[in-house]
Scaffold this active site. Structure first.
Site, PDB file in Angstrom:
ATOM      1  N   CYS A 110      10.247  -9.247 -16.661  1.00 50.92           N
ATOM      2  CA  CYS A 110      10.297  -7.870 -17.184  1.00 50.92           C
ATOM      3  C   CYS A 110      11.583  -7.146 -16.797  1.00 50.92           C
ATOM      4  O   CYS A 110      11.824  -6.023 -17.223  1.00 50.92           O
ATOM      5  CB  CYS A 110       9.079  -7.075 -16.727  1.00 50.92           C
ATOM      6  SG  CYS A 110       9.107  -6.653 -14.980  1.00 50.92           S
ATOM      7  N   CYS A 119       5.661  -9.775  -8.879  1.00 49.73           N
ATOM      8  CA  CYS A 119       6.342  -8.622  -9.453  1.00 49.73           C
ATOM      9  C   CYS A 119       5.344  -7.464  -9.506  1.00 49.73           C
ATOM     10  O   CYS A 119       4.253  -7.608 -10.053  1.00 49.73           O
ATOM     11  CB  CYS A 119       6.853  -8.946 -10.855  1.00 49.73           C
ATOM     12  SG  CYS A 119       7.494  -7.499 -11.719  1.00 49.73           S
ATOM     13  N   GLU A 164      -0.571  -6.838   5.735  1.00 44.23           N
ATOM     14  CA  GLU A 164      -0.719  -8.268   5.545  1.00 44.23           C
ATOM     15  C   GLU A 164      -1.282  -8.839   6.839  1.00 44.23           C
ATOM     16  O   GLU A 164      -0.892  -8.427   7.928  1.00 44.23           O
ATOM     17  CB  GLU A 164       0.660  -8.864   5.283  1.00 44.23           C
ATOM     18  CG  GLU A 164       0.652 -10.034   4.367  1.00 44.23           C
ATOM     19  CD  GLU A 164       2.079 -10.410   3.970  1.00 44.23           C
ATOM     20  OE1 GLU A 164       2.228 -11.456   3.360  1.00 44.23           O
ATOM     21  OE2 GLU A 164       3.013  -9.654   4.281  1.00 44.23           O
ATOM     22  N   ASP A 176      11.130  -5.295   0.136  1.00 46.22           N
ATOM     23  CA  ASP A 176      10.052  -4.757   0.969  1.00 46.22           C
ATOM     24  C   ASP A 176       9.194  -3.767   0.189  1.00 46.22           C
ATOM     25  O   ASP A 176       7.971  -3.752   0.317  1.00 46.22           O
ATOM     26  CB  ASP A 176      10.628  -4.075   2.207  1.00 46.22           C
ATOM     27  CG  ASP A 176      11.410  -5.042   3.087  1.00 46.22           C
ATOM     28  OD1 ASP A 176      11.189  -6.258   2.971  1.00 46.22           O
ATOM     29  OD2 ASP A 176      12.248  -4.567   3.886  1.00 46.22           O
ATOM     30  N   ASP A 201       4.619  -3.068   4.323  1.00 43.92           N
ATOM     31  CA  ASP A 201       5.277  -4.355   4.481  1.00 43.92           C
ATOM     32  C   ASP A 201       6.060  -4.289   5.782  1.00 43.92           C
ATOM     33  O   ASP A 201       6.823  -3.357   6.013  1.00 43.92           O
ATOM     34  CB  ASP A 201       6.223  -4.636   3.309  1.00 43.92           C
ATOM     35  CG  ASP A 201       6.932  -5.963   3.471  1.00 43.92           C
ATOM     36  OD1 ASP A 201       6.269  -6.998   3.262  1.00 43.92           O
ATOM     37  OD2 ASP A 201       8.122  -5.973   3.827  1.00 43.92           O
ATOM     38  N   CYS A 203      12.946  -9.404 -11.229  1.00 45.85           N
ATOM     39  CA  CYS A 203      11.987 -10.130 -12.041  1.00 45.85           C
ATOM     40  C   CYS A 203      12.661 -10.646 -13.313  1.00 45.85           C
ATOM     41  O   CYS A 203      13.258  -9.880 -14.064  1.00 45.85           O
ATOM     42  CB  CYS A 203      10.811  -9.224 -12.399  1.00 45.85           C
ATOM     43  SG  CYS A 203       9.590 -10.048 -13.437  1.00 45.85           S
TER      44      CYS A 203
HETATM   45 ZN   LIG Z   1       8.123  -8.329 -13.751  1.00 41.93          ZN
END
Ligand SMILES: [Zn+2]
Length: 309
Positions: free
Chosen positions: A251, A229, A176, A258, A81, A248
């Protein structure tokens, strides 16, 4: 002064013989190039001597017979990243962060010095039609050029070190496919984007992975690597650029932004190169933490070599 000639040659790893001038000691080692010539695997096609703001340099155009290694099996996969605060964050598909290169902000720190030097130069008699620049202007302009050059070289060096380390130590490198032109239009990001030289990073990876037999995988720029996530796969609807930590809601994962993106990229790339080892398959566990080490001679054949001290 620019001068080219096919009879320029290296006497050893630190001396260059130039026609009519004679032998010159080089500041940087040309060991790698010299070895190529010695073994007969390389040939100097041309050498150009040039002067830029008080520094003399010689650049060689070289033909090298490079042995392209057999493409490796995708065992060591890393997702990268590219960021602003942390320049490069690398993670394995297993979810371990294995690389972190901080942004030294060469440009930002040098900017103050640059502004100061430019202010001094602007008060002096610069070149105008019909008027020769003053000696004092030339001197101050030299200082401005030097800061520009230092920033450029430091930036280039860091990119070279990182891309070489990656191409040598990993089989698959996932990045990317960034829309750099679009990001430079966004002015708040523009300065940092060009500072980090993102395009150059991908360009170097492109040819270095070929040199070392590793593979470069570009993930579609619309793949939400930052918003997904890496633990449960939930995709966030929005994620501000200021959110440095990914949290997240599904979860409960809390991870650096990053690192989360890098893990997603690594997995995405691994899924793309499913030859042999598939996702979550027989992948070598726990990779060693990479410390970006300097390879001063690595780029000696492609970056100008300084002569004289
Ligand atoms: Zn998650």
């Amino acid at each position: 002064m620019d001068r080219c000639g096919s009879w320029d040659r290296l006497s050893d790893s630190h001396h260059l013989r130039v026609a009519r001038i004679g032998e010159i000691k080089t500041y940087e080692s040309t060991r790698k190039l010299y070895r190529h010539l010695d073994r007969g695997t390389g040939k100097i096609v041309a050498a150009t001597v040039s002067e830029h703001s008080g520094k003399w340099r010689v650049s060689f155009t070289v033909e090298v017979a490079r042995q392209v290694p057999v493409t490796r099996t995708p065992e060591r996969v890393i997702g990268i990243d590219v960021g602003v605060v942390t320049l490069y964050t690398g993670a394995s598909p297993e979810g371990e962060q294995v690389l972190e290169v901080a942004n030294p902000r060469h440009f930002v720190t040098a900017e103050k010095r640059l502004a100061h030097a430019q202010r001094i130069a602007s008060r002096r008699q610069g070149p105008k039609p019909g008027v020769a620049p003053s000696k004092r202007w030339k001197k101050s302009n030299c200082r401005v050029q030097k800061i520009h050059r230092d920033v450029r070289n430091a930036r280039k060096n860091l990119i070279h070190e990182t891309t070489t380390t990656l191409a040598k130590n990993y089989d698959v490198i996932v990045v990317e496919d960034l829309n750099i032109a679009g990001m430079v239009k966004n002015h708040s990001l523009a300065k940092h984007v060009s500072d980090a030289a993102w395009g150059e990073f991908a360009r170097q990876l492109e040819y270095k992975t070929k040199w070392y037999g590793s593979a470069l995988v570009r993930v579609d720029r619309f793949y939400p690597s930052s918003k997904t996530c890496s633990h449960c796969g939930t995709v966030k609807a929005t994620l501000s650029l200021d959110d440095r930590v990914y949290h997240c809601g599904t979860c409960g994962l809390t991870l650096g932004r990053d690192a989360n993106a890098a893990i997603n990229l690594a997995r995405q790339g691994l899924a793309g190169t499913s030859s042999g080892t598939g996702r979550g398959g027989e992948v070598r566990p726990a990779q060693q933490k990479l410390v970006a080490t300097a390879h001063p001679d690595e780029a000696s054949t492609e970056t100008p070599t300084f002569v004289g001290a």
